[in-house]
Design a protein around this motif. Structure first.
Motif, PDB file in Angstrom:
ATOM      1  N   GLU A 132       0.820  -1.213   0.000  1.00 57.06           N
ATOM      2  CA  GLU A 132       0.000   0.000   0.000  1.00 57.06           C
ATOM      3  C   GLU A 132       0.851   1.259   0.000  1.00 57.06           C
ATOM      4  O   GLU A 132       0.573   2.208  -0.743  1.00 57.06           O
ATOM      5  CB  GLU A 132      -0.924   0.023   1.229  1.00 57.06           C
ATOM      6  N   GLU A 133       1.879   1.299   0.841  1.00 61.83           N
ATOM      7  CA  GLU A 133       2.637   2.535   1.025  1.00 61.83           C
ATOM      8  C   GLU A 133       3.566   2.868  -0.130  1.00 61.83           C
ATOM      9  O   GLU A 133       3.976   4.018  -0.286  1.00 61.83           O
ATOM     10  CB  GLU A 133       3.385   2.515   2.359  1.00 61.83           C
ATOM     11  N   VAL A 134       3.931   1.867  -0.953  1.00 64.00           N
ATOM     12  CA  VAL A 134       4.797   2.145  -2.109  1.00 64.00           C
ATOM     13  C   VAL A 134       4.120   1.780  -3.435  1.00 64.00           C
ATOM     14  O   VAL A 134       4.752   1.814  -4.479  1.00 64.00           O
ATOM     15  CB  VAL A 134       6.183   1.461  -1.986  1.00 64.00           C
ATOM     16  N   GLU A 135       2.826   1.426  -3.355  1.00 64.01           N
ATOM     17  CA  GLU A 135       2.029   1.061  -4.523  1.00 64.01           C
ATOM     18  C   GLU A 135       2.701  -0.018  -5.379  1.00 64.01           C
ATOM     19  O   GLU A 135       2.893   0.131  -6.582  1.00 64.01           O
ATOM     20  CB  GLU A 135       1.680   2.312  -5.343  1.00 64.01           C
ATOM     21  N   SER A 136       3.048  -1.121  -4.700  1.00 58.88           N
ATOM     22  CA  SER A 136       3.696  -2.259  -5.366  1.00 58.88           C
ATOM     23  C   SER A 136       2.790  -3.478  -5.310  1.00 58.88           C
ATOM     24  O   SER A 136       1.738  -3.460  -4.676  1.00 58.88           O
ATOM     25  CB  SER A 136       5.021  -2.588  -4.660  1.00 58.88           C
TER      26      SER A 136
END
Length: 141
Positions: free
Chosen positions: A60-64
């Motif tokens: 979620e936090e790095v959109e991976s």
């Protein structure tokens, strides 16, 4: 050190790393949030394992895509104020890898403004909190 009045919070986080051929040390994926370099992490959701929480939060936090967990590294504890209450957060940290090369983006709604691969020795140096420096050192050993 925990205070008895702190509301306990359980969280999971990731030390996402990669090894580049030309580098002599691993690179660590770091996020820049609220003026400090940090590692991706977040609160455990109901019905979720701590390992799944850690992998979900990184994604979620790095959109991976969901990273692959390598192994558990350890835990950190810190207290903070939220809405006038003392919260005591225990974060369970896992080393992880991304299984494919992908472009990463900061999760802006979480206040993250940068996502960068940082050489390990520099990551320890710039980590914005002492407990992050400690868990990074534990990861390296």
């Amino acid at each position: 050190m925990s205070s008895s009045s702190a509301t306990p919070i359980t969280a999971g986080g990731g030390i996402v790393f990669r090894l580049e051929r030309e580098s002599r040390e691993p690179e660590v994926l770091m996020i820049f949030r609220k003026g400090k370099w940090d590692l991706p992490k977040g609160k455990l959701e109901e019905g979720e394992s701590i390992a799944m929480c850690a992998a979900r939060e990184v994604a979620e936090e790095v959109e991976s895509t969901i990273p692959a967990i390598v192994q558990k590294v350890g835990t950190t504890y810190h207290e903070y104020e939220e809405k006038g209450k003392t919260m005591g957060k225990t974060t369970h940290w896992y080393s992880m890898i991304l299984t494919k090369e992908e472009t990463l983006y900061p999760q802006q709604e979480e206040g993250i403004t940068k996502v960068e691969w940082i050489p390990f020795s520099k990551a320890v140096e710039i980590a914005g909190f002492e407990n992050l420096k400690e868990i990074l050192r534990k990861f390296k050993t």
